[in-house]
Design a protein around this motif. Structure first.
Motif, PDB file in Angstrom:
ATOM      1  N   ARG A  80      36.087  30.153  41.596  1.00  0.00           N
ATOM      2  CA  ARG A  80      35.080  30.914  42.329  1.00  0.00           C
ATOM      3  C   ARG A  80      35.717  31.604  43.535  1.00  0.00           C
ATOM      4  O   ARG A  80      35.398  32.765  43.845  1.00  0.00           O
ATOM      5  N   LEU A  81      36.620  30.915  44.225  1.00  0.00           N
ATOM      6  CA  LEU A  81      37.308  31.497  45.374  1.00  0.00           C
ATOM      7  C   LEU A  81      38.102  32.734  44.958  1.00  0.00           C
ATOM      8  O   LEU A  81      38.024  33.784  45.618  1.00  0.00           O
ATOM      9  N   ILE A  82      38.854  32.618  43.886  1.00  0.00           N
ATOM     10  CA  ILE A  82      39.642  33.744  43.389  1.00  0.00           C
ATOM     11  C   ILE A  82      38.725  34.914  43.037  1.00  0.00           C
ATOM     12  O   ILE A  82      38.984  36.071  43.389  1.00  0.00           O
ATOM     13  N   SER A  83      37.650  34.616  42.356  1.00  0.00           N
ATOM     14  CA  SER A  83      36.696  35.653  41.956  1.00  0.00           C
ATOM     15  C   SER A  83      36.079  36.341  43.172  1.00  0.00           C
ATOM     16  O   SER A  83      35.873  37.560  43.178  1.00  0.00           O
ATOM     17  N   ASP A  84      35.804  35.575  44.225  1.00  0.00           N
ATOM     18  CA  ASP A  84      35.155  36.129  45.416  1.00  0.00           C
ATOM     19  C   ASP A  84      36.054  37.058  46.210  1.00  0.00           C
ATOM     20  O   ASP A  84      35.562  37.988  46.868  1.00  0.00           O
ATOM     21  N   VAL A  85      37.365  36.814  46.194  1.00  0.00           N
ATOM     22  CA  VAL A  85      38.269  37.632  47.015  1.00  0.00           C
ATOM     23  C   VAL A  85      38.854  38.819  46.252  1.00  0.00           C
ATOM     24  O   VAL A  85      39.367  39.757  46.874  1.00  0.00           O
ATOM     25  N   LEU A  86      38.785  38.805  44.936  1.00  0.00           N
ATOM     26  CA  LEU A  86      39.293  39.927  44.155  1.00  0.00           C
ATOM     27  C   LEU A  86      38.256  41.044  44.094  1.00  0.00           C
ATOM     28  O   LEU A  86      37.056  40.802  44.270  1.00  0.00           O
ATOM     29  N   PRO A  87      38.681  42.266  43.842  1.00  0.00           N
ATOM     30  CA  PRO A  87      37.722  43.371  43.687  1.00  0.00           C
ATOM     31  C   PRO A  87      36.723  43.069  42.573  1.00  0.00           C
ATOM     32  O   PRO A  87      37.049  42.352  41.615  1.00  0.00           O
ATOM     33  N   GLU A  88      35.526  43.615  42.692  1.00  0.00           N
ATOM     34  CA  GLU A  88      34.477  43.345  41.712  1.00  0.00           C
ATOM     35  C   GLU A  88      34.866  43.777  40.304  1.00  0.00           C
ATOM     36  O   GLU A  88      34.400  43.193  39.320  1.00  0.00           O
ATOM     37  N   ASN A  89      35.714  44.810  40.223  1.00  0.00           N
ATOM     38  CA  ASN A  89      36.107  45.316  38.900  1.00  0.00           C
ATOM     39  C   ASN A  89      37.352  44.628  38.330  1.00  0.00           C
ATOM     40  O   ASN A  89      37.892  45.078  37.317  1.00  0.00           O
ATOM     41  N   ALA A  90      37.812  43.568  38.984  1.00  0.00           N
ATOM     42  CA  ALA A  90      38.983  42.854  38.476  1.00  0.00           C
ATOM     43  C   ALA A  90      38.676  42.253  37.107  1.00  0.00           C
ATOM     44  O   ALA A  90      37.615  41.658  36.906  1.00  0.00           O
ATOM     45  N   SER A  91      39.587  42.379  36.202  1.00  0.00           N
ATOM     46  CA  SER A  91      39.370  41.882  34.842  1.00  0.00           C
ATOM     47  C   SER A  91      39.488  40.367  34.793  1.00  0.00           C
ATOM     48  O   SER A  91      40.071  39.738  35.686  1.00  0.00           O
ATOM     49  N   ASP A  92      38.945  39.791  33.746  1.00  0.00           N
ATOM     50  CA  ASP A  92      39.069  38.352  33.548  1.00  0.00           C
ATOM     51  C   ASP A  92      40.530  37.943  33.416  1.00  0.00           C
ATOM     52  O   ASP A  92      40.926  36.858  33.846  1.00  0.00           O
TER      53      ASP A  92
END
Length: 244
Positions: A80-92
């Protein structure tokens, strides 16, 4: 007269027995198991987490962020932390790559800046050695890293340490708390969870255990007061035993 004296001796003996039983009962612990969150409750790990996160972001060409921006994001686990700090359009694919690289870096630097909060080691020694409580840690930090940090900074204090990737859903899902209750044969009303965030509060409620919130962690006292009526807030570790 001799019979009367014998009766008095017996009555005095019974009275002493009753008083001793009452005193012993009053000295017994109500709770049998105290479960702690890790980051923001037992340890301040913000520096090492920020370093690991920024090393990962920089390696992948993303803008780094300040420690104070990271702290409010902590509590829901590494993915969740990684997802929150990456751009919204970052791929899986990018998210998974960053997740693995973060863990790889963090494993090698997990206690370079991390410290226990003042008073924590004294508190744990008192609870474990003098009061004989069972102690455990449940955290959303990676299980292997959580165990490593506990072993380095607070060795021989906990009966169980359970982190993320240990076969349970992350907090606030109560899976790990329910497992611990069954494994340690302690009913939920004899357990208390000590944490510092809204995730910890929801976790305790979902597991049907009492909760105590630490204001010295990653959420301030005003924020904690808004969580609900069941919140007991402590400002210093030494205050914990007064609520047990």
């Amino acid at each position: 007269m001799e019979i009367m004296n014998a009766v008095i001796v017996v009555l005095v003996g019974i009275a002493i027995f009753i008083v001793a039983a009452i005193l012993n009962k009053n000295n017994q612990n109500y709770y049998k198991l105290i479960v702690f969150d890790l980051d923001g409750t037992l340890i301040d790990s913000g520096g090492d987490l920020a370093d690991a996160l920024n090393a990962t972001l920089d390696k992948n060409g993303f803008t780094t962020i300040k420690r104070e921006e990271i702290i409010p994001l902590l509590g829901n686990g590494t993915r969740r932390l990684i997802s929150d700090v990456l751009p919204e359009n970052a791929s899986d694919e990018i998210k998974e790559k960053c997740y693995k690289e973060f863990l790889e870096y963090y494993k090698e630097h997990d206690t370079e800046k991390t410290i226990t909060y003042p008073g924590i080691k004294v508190l744990l020694g008192y609870l474990k050695n003098k009061k004989r409580y069972k102690l455990a840690v449940i955290t959303n930090k990676d299980d292997a890293i959580a165990k490593d940090i506990v072993n380095k900074l607070m060795p021989n204090k906990f009966d169980y340490v359970i982190g993320s990737n240990a076969g349970f859903r992350n907090k606030p899902a109560p899976d790990s708390l329910l497992y611990l209750s069954k494994k340690m044969k302690v009913k939920s009303h004899l357990m208390v969870y000590v944490g510092d965030s809204e995730v910890d509060y929801k976790f305790a409620l979902n597991g049907n255990v009492n909760v105590i919130m630490a204001s010295w962690g990653y959420r301030d006292k005003d924020f904690l007061r808004q969580l609900g009526n069941r919140v007991n807030i402590i400002d210093f570790p030494g205050e914990l035993h007064d609520l047990l």
